[in-house]
Write a protein that holds these residues in place. Sequence first.
Motif, short mmCIF file in Angstrom:
data_model
loop_
_atom_site.label_atom_id
_atom_site.label_comp_id
_atom_site.label_asym_id
_atom_site.label_seq_id
_atom_site.Cartn_x
_atom_site.Cartn_y
_atom_site.Cartn_z
N TYR A 151 0.82 -1.21 0.00
CA TYR A 151 0.00 0.00 0.00
C TYR A 151 0.86 1.26 0.00
O TYR A 151 0.59 2.22 -0.73
N ALA A 152 1.90 1.25 0.83
CA ALA A 152 2.79 2.41 0.92
C ALA A 152 3.48 2.66 -0.41
O ALA A 152 3.65 3.83 -0.82
N ALA B 60 3.09 6.03 -2.55
CA ALA B 60 4.31 6.78 -2.85
C ALA B 60 4.43 7.05 -4.35
O ALA B 60 4.79 8.15 -4.77
N VAL B 61 4.12 6.03 -5.16
CA VAL B 61 4.17 6.22 -6.61
C VAL B 61 3.16 7.27 -7.04
O VAL B 61 3.45 8.12 -7.90
N LEU C 178 -7.32 4.90 -5.92
CA LEU C 178 -8.15 4.46 -4.80
C LEU C 178 -8.78 3.10 -5.09
O LEU C 178 -8.86 2.24 -4.21
N LEU C 179 -9.18 2.90 -6.34
CA LEU C 179 -9.79 1.61 -6.72
C LEU C 179 -8.76 0.49 -6.70
O LEU C 179 -9.07 -0.64 -6.33
N VAL C 180 -7.52 0.80 -7.08
CA VAL C 180 -6.44 -0.20 -6.99
C VAL C 180 -6.22 -0.61 -5.53
O VAL C 180 -6.12 -1.80 -5.21
N LEU D 154 -7.12 -4.46 -1.07
CA LEU D 154 -7.68 -4.72 0.26
C LEU D 154 -8.67 -5.87 0.22
O LEU D 154 -8.65 -6.76 1.09
N VAL D 155 -9.54 -5.88 -0.79
CA VAL D 155 -10.53 -6.94 -0.93
C VAL D 155 -9.86 -8.30 -1.10
O VAL D 155 -10.20 -9.28 -0.43
#
Length: 234
Positions: A5-6, A10-11, A167-169, A174-175
């Motif tokens: 996630y980080a 960051a990207v 956000l969708l990525v 997460l899912v």
Amino acid sequence: MLITYAMVIAVFIIVEIMISTGMMSSLMQGLLVPLCIYSIVAIGLNLCVGYLGELSLGHAGFMCVGAFSSAVFSKCMMTSGMNETLRFILALLIGTVVAAVFGWLIGIPVLRLRGDYLAIVTLAFGEIIKNVLTNLNIKGTPLQGALGIDTSSIRRNSKDLLPYAILLVLLTMLVIMNFKRSKHGRAIMAIRDNHIAAQAIGLNLTKYKLMAFVTSAALAGAAGALYGLNFSNL
């Protein structure tokens, strides 16, 4: 998981800085959202192919269903006065849900097959959906018209939609990660490793296969919805 996630965040920050300072070319800016879209599809497909162990070649069809349904909804709501952000979110949800429904309908008969047979049938489904929607008319408007495709808008839409795409990525990751760690995910991986042993201990193979397939199709539909809204004026 937190490291991944980080890295994605960051990207995204680096990309935003490069865009604001003019260090990124317009060509690369136009590729940012498609990169996110294909990442979402790949993550979702990995649930079916990697965790479940079943080769599906029909996810382009689910993308097509998601793109078409979300574009038609967005087109119908353009003159309704609905807030653009709300319209965009609803279009994404509709594309996701419609693709999930198609995944459920296709998965019930198809998941009884295995190996090459499953791959061939899902490939045929993808081609059928593509050809049907390409030639489908809604009030005399073909698919391309419903999507409102205009290549001159791609660069603008990509810049506007990038935060939503990122956000969708993150939501897709997460899912999948939570699904993998759940009892359902462990059951799916047990079926992948040895479906005979999994059935012997009481696991419902059809239920868990369908769960993975529908989830994967829904994510492909969400990516397709984002694809259709990105390459359009909707």
